[in-house]
Design a protein around this motif. Sequence first.
Motif, PDB file in Angstrom:
ATOM      1  N   UNK A   6     -10.743   1.640   2.329  1.00  0.00           N
ATOM      2  CA  UNK A   6     -11.795   1.091   3.187  1.00  0.00           C
ATOM      3  C   UNK A   6     -11.265   0.815   4.589  1.00  0.00           C
ATOM      4  N   UNK A   7     -10.048   0.258   4.678  1.00  0.00           N
ATOM      5  CA  UNK A   7      -9.414   0.005   5.968  1.00  0.00           C
ATOM      6  C   UNK A   7      -7.933   0.312   5.834  1.00  0.00           C
ATOM      7  N   UNK A   8      -7.324   0.680   6.961  1.00  0.00           N
ATOM      8  CA  UNK A   8      -5.885   0.903   6.985  1.00  0.00           C
ATOM      9  C   UNK A   8      -5.382   0.725   8.414  1.00  0.00           C
ATOM     10  N   UNK A   9      -4.317  -0.055   8.576  1.00  0.00           N
ATOM     11  CA  UNK A   9      -3.694  -0.271   9.881  1.00  0.00           C
ATOM     12  C   UNK A   9      -2.308   0.360   9.879  1.00  0.00           C
ATOM     13  N   UNK A  10      -2.099   1.408  10.675  1.00  0.00           N
ATOM     14  CA  UNK A  10      -0.769   2.017  10.736  1.00  0.00           C
ATOM     15  C   UNK A  10       0.283   1.056  11.288  1.00  0.00           C
TER      16      UNK A  10
END
Length: 66
Positions: A6-10
């Motif tokens: 749903x969400x991902x922060x590199x």
Amino acid sequence: MQATVATYSPETRSGTVLLDDGRQLSFDASAFDRSGLRMLRLGQRVVMRVVDGRVEAINHIALPLD
């Protein structure tokens, strides 16, 4: 267990996934680092190891968990 990203922060290597029943779980950098992947994309299907409601490992659905 399978889910959808749903969400991902590199930057933090953390994010959330949606389970097929609609529940949302968060994963942290340590769970992501176990995958050996460099990134995740929104909507990607993943396989996870969840212990006591916490995502301990996450990976691309075609790759086995260690």
